[in-house]
Design a protein around this motif. Structure first.
Motif, PDB file in Angstrom:
ATOM      1  N   VAL A 263       1.754 -25.503  31.062  1.00 25.99           N
ATOM      2  CA  VAL A 263       0.384 -26.529  31.339  1.00 25.99           C
ATOM      3  C   VAL A 263      -0.642 -26.229  30.329  1.00 25.99           C
ATOM      4  O   VAL A 263      -1.190 -27.429  30.001  1.00 25.99           O
ATOM      5  CB  VAL A 263      -0.024 -26.038  32.771  1.00 25.99           C
ATOM      6  CG1 VAL A 263      -1.512 -26.659  33.110  1.00 25.99           C
ATOM      7  CG2 VAL A 263       1.064 -26.544  33.789  1.00 25.99           C
ATOM      8  N   GLY A 264      -0.839 -25.162  29.714  1.00 24.62           N
ATOM      9  CA  GLY A 264      -2.116 -25.121  28.919  1.00 24.62           C
ATOM     10  C   GLY A 264      -1.545 -25.429  27.557  1.00 24.62           C
ATOM     11  O   GLY A 264      -2.470 -26.116  27.229  1.00 24.62           O
ATOM     12  N   GLU A 265      -0.172 -25.460  27.203  1.00 21.28           N
ATOM     13  CA  GLU A 265       0.255 -26.365  26.063  1.00 21.28           C
ATOM     14  C   GLU A 265      -0.230 -27.971  26.047  1.00 21.28           C
ATOM     15  O   GLU A 265      -0.564 -28.495  25.203  1.00 21.28           O
ATOM     16  CB  GLU A 265       1.617 -26.162  25.757  1.00 21.28           C
ATOM     17  CG  GLU A 265       1.987 -24.825  25.271  1.00 21.28           C
ATOM     18  CD  GLU A 265       3.282 -24.331  25.293  1.00 21.28           C
ATOM     19  OE1 GLU A 265       4.323 -25.354  25.501  1.00 21.28           O
ATOM     20  OE2 GLU A 265       4.003 -23.341  25.106  1.00 21.28           O
ATOM     21  N   LEU A 270      -4.151 -32.589  24.956  1.00 18.37           N
ATOM     22  CA  LEU A 270      -4.808 -33.563  25.478  1.00 18.37           C
ATOM     23  C   LEU A 270      -6.366 -33.180  25.486  1.00 18.37           C
ATOM     24  O   LEU A 270      -7.388 -34.132  25.409  1.00 18.37           O
ATOM     25  CB  LEU A 270      -4.649 -33.717  27.006  1.00 18.37           C
ATOM     26  CG  LEU A 270      -3.049 -34.466  27.289  1.00 18.37           C
ATOM     27  CD1 LEU A 270      -2.830 -34.088  29.044  1.00 18.37           C
ATOM     28  CD2 LEU A 270      -2.928 -35.891  26.757  1.00 18.37           C
ATOM     29  N   GLY A 271      -6.649 -32.213  24.807  1.00 19.48           N
ATOM     30  CA  GLY A 271      -8.139 -31.667  24.855  1.00 19.48           C
ATOM     31  C   GLY A 271      -8.607 -31.359  26.297  1.00 19.48           C
ATOM     32  O   GLY A 271      -9.916 -31.759  26.310  1.00 19.48           O
ATOM     33  N   LEU A 279      -3.621 -30.439  38.249  1.00 18.40           N
ATOM     34  CA  LEU A 279      -4.085 -31.665  39.203  1.00 18.40           C
ATOM     35  C   LEU A 279      -3.554 -32.856  38.930  1.00 18.40           C
ATOM     36  O   LEU A 279      -3.055 -33.811  40.036  1.00 18.40           O
ATOM     37  CB  LEU A 279      -5.569 -31.435  39.370  1.00 18.40           C
ATOM     38  CG  LEU A 279      -6.494 -30.249  40.103  1.00 18.40           C
ATOM     39  CD1 LEU A 279      -7.798 -30.443  40.004  1.00 18.40           C
ATOM     40  CD2 LEU A 279      -5.929 -30.429  41.759  1.00 18.40           C
ATOM     41  N   ALA A 280      -3.750 -33.377  37.553  1.00 21.30           N
ATOM     42  CA  ALA A 280      -3.163 -34.723  37.307  1.00 21.30           C
ATOM     43  C   ALA A 280      -1.586 -34.918  37.572  1.00 21.30           C
ATOM     44  O   ALA A 280      -1.432 -35.902  37.849  1.00 21.30           O
ATOM     45  CB  ALA A 280      -3.565 -34.930  35.761  1.00 21.30           C
ATOM     46  N   ASP A 309      -9.257 -38.755  35.459  1.00 21.78           N
ATOM     47  CA  ASP A 309      -8.903 -39.724  34.350  1.00 21.78           C
ATOM     48  C   ASP A 309      -8.021 -39.042  33.349  1.00 21.78           C
ATOM     49  O   ASP A 309      -8.076 -39.329  32.062  1.00 21.78           O
ATOM     50  CB  ASP A 309     -10.231 -40.044  33.924  1.00 21.78           C
ATOM     51  CG  ASP A 309     -11.297 -39.091  33.285  1.00 21.78           C
ATOM     52  OD1 ASP A 309     -10.865 -37.944  33.205  1.00 21.78           O
ATOM     53  OD2 ASP A 309     -12.280 -39.311  32.880  1.00 21.78           O
ATOM     54  N   VAL A 310      -7.125 -38.142  33.693  1.00 19.89           N
ATOM     55  CA  VAL A 310      -6.117 -37.380  32.658  1.00 19.89           C
ATOM     56  C   VAL A 310      -4.920 -38.349  32.636  1.00 19.89           C
ATOM     57  O   VAL A 310      -4.321 -38.845  33.714  1.00 19.89           O
ATOM     58  CB  VAL A 310      -5.646 -36.197  33.112  1.00 19.89           C
ATOM     59  CG1 VAL A 310      -4.799 -35.655  32.321  1.00 19.89           C
ATOM     60  CG2 VAL A 310      -7.158 -35.253  33.088  1.00 19.89           C
ATOM     61  N   ASP A 311      -4.476 -38.783  31.446  1.00 22.16           N
ATOM     62  CA  ASP A 311      -3.311 -39.558  31.251  1.00 22.16           C
ATOM     63  C   ASP A 311      -2.341 -38.809  30.805  1.00 22.16           C
ATOM     64  O   ASP A 311      -2.288 -38.242  29.476  1.00 22.16           O
ATOM     65  CB  ASP A 311      -3.643 -40.824  30.481  1.00 22.16           C
ATOM     66  CG  ASP A 311      -4.201 -41.977  31.332  1.00 22.16           C
ATOM     67  OD1 ASP A 311      -4.060 -42.158  32.416  1.00 22.16           O
ATOM     68  OD2 ASP A 311      -5.141 -42.715  30.652  1.00 22.16           O
TER      69      ASP A 311
END
Length: 354
Positions: A263-265, A270-271, A279-280, A309-311
């Motif tokens: 998840v961190g990677e 994505l910044g 959550l996304a 708004d994370v894609d």
């Protein structure tokens, strides 16, 4: 595609419109040692509502009832525009055998107490909180239906129950003309995907909106835990910190930390923050109606809302799915196998149901 809190979704087969992220209020109050005080809780609530959020989740016992009492103050003057969900079945009064469980007596007493604590005439959504294995299903359903007919509850749902019991309840309600279940609240996140075996497919088939709690696995998916924490996994759960609560529950494991690493990677690519990515992933599941946020501070809430708004790319979703994959078990693994498809369908091509 970006979402906003006022891009509302229907809850299951009902006509109830709710925000795609719910505001959880188990953190409203400091009685459990790690929540937000009243002033901070008020800021969290106001910010969520001002952004267009309308779905508020609490329970009769959250922070020893302080969560409901705070919401009575926070919702004053705008109660009608909010969808307020609470729960019953948890122990309210030690020593009283009927101040707990799913019985009609427990249900009616708990709802009356919640109405007083929330200072409201009705509850939008009432969940059975924890399955108790003792109360007959028809007693539960008839009690819930009576409350709906009285106007004290508008919609009903269930949390933390076996799929076969929930499906039995929904079928019985439909056959007898009682109020159907509109929502299913389960723990669901990249670490806990057990609901994909039966609960989530059942909800899809029977028209229940899935409302996941703990979408960040108690904070493990935010990256706040390290391998060194595994050495202190024998700590007490009741020492007043969320960290030790999670360690005592066994949420901090090598497998789960590996999932958090991935998840961190993805977050770095994505910044974004790890919390937003976790959550996304849940938000983009078409079977999910609204994950519940459990923020304690304004910084956490603001960061969590950024998940809207994370894609995630197809490749990133595939990586997250792969690292967190679970064994579906029998009969699901068999039914989803190439062998089963071959012997039952052969070369048949069938369009997916809409």
């Amino acid at each position: 595609m970006s979402l906003t809190l006022d891009t509302y979704r229907l809850l299951g087969r009902s006509g109830l419109r709710v925000s795609p992220l719910a505001l959880g209020t188990a953190t409203f109050g400091t009685a459990w040692g790690w929540g937000a005080d009243q002033d901070e809780a008020r800021r969290l609530f106001d910010h969520y509502v001002e952004q267009g959020g309308n779905f508020i989740d609490t329970a009769n016992v959250y922070t020893d009832g302080n969560s409901e009492r705070m919401l009575a103050t926070f919702t004053r003057g705008r109660r009608e525009s909010l969808v307020l969900a609470t729960k019953y079945t948890s122990l309210r009064r030690p020593g009283d055998p009927n101040a707990r469980g799913s019985s009609r007596k427990s249900l009616f007493a708990s709802v009356e107490a919640s109405l007083r604590q929330l200072d409201t005439d009705y509850i939008d959504l009432l969940y059975l909180h924890v399955w108790d294995e003792a109360t007959p299903v028809d007693e539960i359903l008839r009690g819930l239906d009576d409350l709906v007919r009285q106007g004290k509850v508008l919609y009903v749902g269930v949390c933390n129950a076996p799929a076969w019991q929930v499906s039995r309840m929904q079928t019985m309600a439909e056959l007898r003309g009682w109020s159907p279940l509109a929502a299913l609240q389960i723990e669901y996140n990249l670490i806990e995907r057990g609901g994909e075996r039966d609960l989530v497919p059942m909800a899809r088939e029977l028209g229940l909106g899935v409302v996941p709690y703990s979408p960040l696995a108690g904070g493990v998916l935010t990256g706040k835990y390290r391998r060194e924490d595994l050495a202190t996994a024998d700590v007490a759960a009741d020492d007043g910190t969320r960290r030790n609560f999670n360690l005592a529950l066994g949420t901090v494991t090598d497998r789960n930390l590996h999932i958090a690493d991935v998840v961190g990677e993805v977050a770095t690519e994505l910044g974004r923050s790890p919390a937003q990515v976790g959550l996304a992933w849940t938000l983009r599941n078409p079977d999910v109606t609204a994950p519940i946020l459990g923020a304690r501070t304004m910084a956490q809430l603001t960061d969590n809302l950024g998940a809207l708004d994370v894609d995630l790319t197809a490749a990133q979703l595939a990586r997250l799915d792969a690292v967190s994959a679970i064994d579906l078990g029998y009969p699901h693994a068999l039914l989803n196998s190439d062998h089963a498809r071959k012997v039952t369908a052969g070369d048949l091509r069938l369009a997916a149901r809409r």
